[in-house]
Scaffold this active site. Sequence first.
Site, PDB file in Angstrom:
ATOM      1  N   GLY A 147     115.700  24.701  26.304  1.00  0.00           N
ATOM      2  CA  GLY A 147     115.015  24.730  27.592  1.00  0.00           C
ATOM      3  C   GLY A 147     113.507  24.715  27.499  1.00  0.00           C
ATOM      4  N   CYS A 148     112.866  25.294  28.511  1.00  0.00           N
ATOM      5  CA  CYS A 148     111.430  25.123  28.714  1.00  0.00           C
ATOM      6  C   CYS A 148     110.565  25.769  27.636  1.00  0.00           C
ATOM      7  CB  CYS A 148     111.031  25.680  30.081  1.00  0.00           C
ATOM      8  SG  CYS A 148     111.771  24.808  31.488  1.00  0.00           S
TER       9      CYS A 148
END
Length: 373
Positions: A147-148
């Site tokens: 993810g981020c």
Amino acid sequence: MTVSRPLRNSGHLPAPSIRSVGTAVAGRSYSQADLLDHFAVSDPKVVSLFRSSGIQRRFLTLPDPSPDGPAAESPGDLLDKHRRTALDMGSRAIRTCLDRAGLVAEQVGYLCCVTTTGLLTPGLSALLLREMGLPPAVQRLDIVGMGCHAAMNGLVAARSWCVANPGAVAVVLCAEVCSAAYVFDSTMRTAVVNSLFGDGAAAVALIYRPADASGEGKDEGRPVPHLLSSASQVITSAVDAMRYDWDDRQGRLSFFLDPQIPYVIGAHVEEVVDRLLADAGLRRSAVRHWLVHGGGKKVIDAVRVNLRLTRDDVRHTMGVLRDYGNLSSGSVLFSYERLVEEGAARAGDFGVLMAMGPGSTIETALVRWEGAA
């Protein structure tokens, strides 16, 4: 600049430098109003969500709408779009990055590719090797699904490889085709996600040059940031606050963002940042440059308020969010590119890179600019 005590092992830490950065986008640039029209959104709550996001424009790779509304893309269509677009954006970002450092593809010894918006086997790194003519012996790592915050994990991996291979070139690429992971329905759950994310790729090149006998580093020219250390915090009480679920009705994965995420991040960000700095003998006041993942306006505000940062401290983060939206793992590197273009960093400056994502996780890294002014 205030330092609580000398930087531990100053001049002796194995600290690779970030030599250059390159970015790329794909698709069309859409305003938030354009996207509301594109998806025929009329729900006042959703309209308000888009308009209050702090985002003016985003690049997205979307099919033209049909007379009946948004054109449907099958899971196969989305996977193909991810492969095609990630390869295109990724190769362009890497070429720009290498060109800016005066490097060529044949010099790359290590390639770490980060993505969360689609699954590829063989991985993006293998596809890029063939596309760009990278050496067949290049060592590769594909980070999928983190993810981020995953740019930070990629930098940590590349840092270790660089230290083990002095003088060799490592590249970390984040390629996120967020438009290949969209679900469109009438729920606020998908509206939150659809109001934030954009398509983009960012690459950085790293090299480790050990200090010589006099203790002076061998980097020359303008100051460049050296990766000194990193620190992580997994918030286990919120491990499911950002996640993919399978949507049976839509027949695809659907991303979920808990509305409490800004407050969760804000409540824990001081702990991990203070640990990062304490390990180096620094106070927050020693940090001149803050490069934060643009997860959304509320997330940025939560980080800023809890760390007592100014709006100027997060100007690059807010600017990237405004012009590109949330680019997932690539956001923090887009912010770094803006700092480079600004030319504000000076030799001796400290900086903190920070990204937040599923886990829930906060990842940080401490850098110091070194080299001739």
